[in-house]
Design a protein around this motif. Structure first.
Motif, short mmCIF file in Angstrom:
data_model
loop_
_atom_site.label_atom_id
_atom_site.label_comp_id
_atom_site.label_asym_id
_atom_site.label_seq_id
_atom_site.Cartn_x
_atom_site.Cartn_y
_atom_site.Cartn_z
N GLU A 149 0.85 -1.19 0.00
CA GLU A 149 0.00 0.00 0.00
C GLU A 149 0.89 1.24 0.00
O GLU A 149 1.76 1.38 0.85
N GLY A 150 0.69 2.13 -0.95
CA GLY A 150 1.46 3.37 -1.00
C GLY A 150 2.72 3.24 -1.84
O GLY A 150 3.00 2.21 -2.44
N ASN A 151 3.49 4.34 -1.85
CA ASN A 151 4.64 4.42 -2.76
C ASN A 151 5.97 4.56 -2.03
O ASN A 151 6.96 5.00 -2.61
N GLU A 152 6.03 4.19 -0.75
CA GLU A 152 7.27 4.33 0.02
C GLU A 152 8.44 3.58 -0.60
O GLU A 152 9.58 4.03 -0.50
N MET A 153 8.17 2.44 -1.23
CA MET A 153 9.25 1.60 -1.75
C MET A 153 9.38 1.65 -3.27
O MET A 153 10.09 0.85 -3.86
N ARG B 199 13.37 -0.95 4.13
CA ARG B 199 14.69 -1.58 4.00
C ARG B 199 15.51 -1.33 5.27
O ARG B 199 15.53 -0.20 5.78
N TYR B 200 16.18 -2.36 5.77
CA TYR B 200 17.07 -2.18 6.92
C TYR B 200 18.40 -1.62 6.42
O TYR B 200 19.07 -2.22 5.58
N SER B 201 18.77 -0.45 6.91
CA SER B 201 19.93 0.27 6.40
C SER B 201 20.81 0.75 7.56
O SER B 201 20.34 0.95 8.68
N GLN B 202 22.08 0.94 7.26
CA GLN B 202 23.02 1.54 8.20
C GLN B 202 23.25 2.99 7.79
O GLN B 202 23.86 3.25 6.77
N TRP C 298 15.23 2.05 9.45
CA TRP C 298 14.35 1.49 8.43
C TRP C 298 14.07 2.59 7.42
O TRP C 298 13.48 3.61 7.74
N THR C 299 14.52 2.38 6.18
CA THR C 299 14.44 3.44 5.17
C THR C 299 13.54 3.03 4.01
O THR C 299 13.31 1.85 3.76
N ALA C 300 13.03 4.05 3.32
CA ALA C 300 12.20 3.84 2.13
C ALA C 300 13.08 3.97 0.89
O ALA C 300 14.02 4.77 0.87
N ASP C 301 12.80 3.18 -0.14
CA ASP C 301 13.56 3.29 -1.40
C ASP C 301 13.18 4.54 -2.18
O ASP C 301 13.97 5.05 -2.97
N ASN C 302 11.96 5.03 -1.98
CA ASN C 302 11.50 6.23 -2.68
C ASN C 302 12.23 7.45 -2.12
O ASN C 302 12.10 7.76 -0.93
N PRO C 303 13.01 8.17 -2.96
CA PRO C 303 13.76 9.34 -2.46
C PRO C 303 12.88 10.39 -1.80
O PRO C 303 13.36 11.15 -0.96
N ALA D 72 13.12 10.12 1.91
CA ALA D 72 14.49 9.97 2.43
C ALA D 72 14.60 10.44 3.88
O ALA D 72 15.37 9.87 4.67
N LEU D 73 13.87 11.47 4.23
CA LEU D 73 13.97 12.02 5.60
C LEU D 73 12.99 11.34 6.56
O LEU D 73 13.01 11.64 7.76
N ASN D 74 12.17 10.44 6.04
CA ASN D 74 11.16 9.79 6.87
C ASN D 74 11.61 8.42 7.34
O ASN D 74 10.81 7.48 7.44
N PHE D 75 12.91 8.27 7.60
CA PHE D 75 13.39 6.97 8.07
C PHE D 75 12.94 6.74 9.51
O PHE D 75 12.66 7.67 10.27
#
Length: 203
Positions: A115-119, A155-158, A165-170, A173-176
């Protein structure tokens, strides 16, 4: 080599990928291994090579944290959950769907719908997501998580500030979401199926 297949010089490919020629040369020679690149650089390089990240992973044989692309095969019924209802411990499936039966499924797996476009562009709104509920310890990859009562696919990111936890959609980017104890991991995504140009994408 993909670059030569595309008839591109190192300089031109580096420009398309948004990196210096010397940096790209190190990547091509293996002096800078692909897994050490940031997710952003990996996606930019894949795009320059006219591949998806899943294509690059498959062609190089290197785990880049991308699900493998596959085509729909024979199917079997599987319960489907509404994404946001997964926040409830006793969530019940809304119905049955036909599940791609190519390859082995984990013993404890669930299906839901994005649901949605986060990724986006890797996982799009309405695509079917299959996740393994046994895989709840975060490592490289995409997961279904619950944060403050809302279900996300992230996505689990460092990050420089720590794991998140980050979104692939730029655009997000600030909504991690910081990877803290208030995040519940429901499972690791191991297959995503969506119909785009008659292809089943992203597992």
């Amino acid at each position: 080599m993909r670059r030569t297949q595309l008839q591109l010089s190192q300089e031109l490919l580096a420009e398309k990928a948004g990196m210096s020629q010397s940096y790209y040369s190190e990547v091509e020679r293996g002096a800078r291994p692909l897994p050490t690149l940031t997710h952003h650089k990996l996606m930019a390089l894949a795009d320059a090579l006219e591949w998806s990240l899943a294509d690059m992973q498959e062609q190089t044989g290197i785990d880049l944290g991308a699900p493998r692309a596959e085509r729909l095969a024979t199917a079997e019924p599987t319960p489907v959950y509404i994404l946001q209802q997964l926040a409830h411990p006793n969530a019940k499936p809304e119905g049955l769907n036909l599940t791609p039966n190519q390859g082995k499924h984990p013993a404890n797996w669930r299906q839901t719908v994005m649901e949605g476009n986060e990724m986006e562009p890797r996982i799009r709104d309405g695509e079917s997501i299959y996740f393994d509920t046994d895989k709840t310890t975060p490592e490289k990859g995409v997961y279904v998580i619950v944060h403050k009562g809302r279900v996300h696919v992230r996505r689990y990111s460092q990050l420089p500030t720590g794991p998140a936890w980050t979104a692939d959609n730029p655009a997000y980017a600030l909504n991690f979401i910081p990877a803290t104890d208030d995040v519940q991991v429901l499972g690791r995504v191991y297959r995503v199926v969506g119909i785009r140009d008659d292809k089943s994408l992203l597992n």
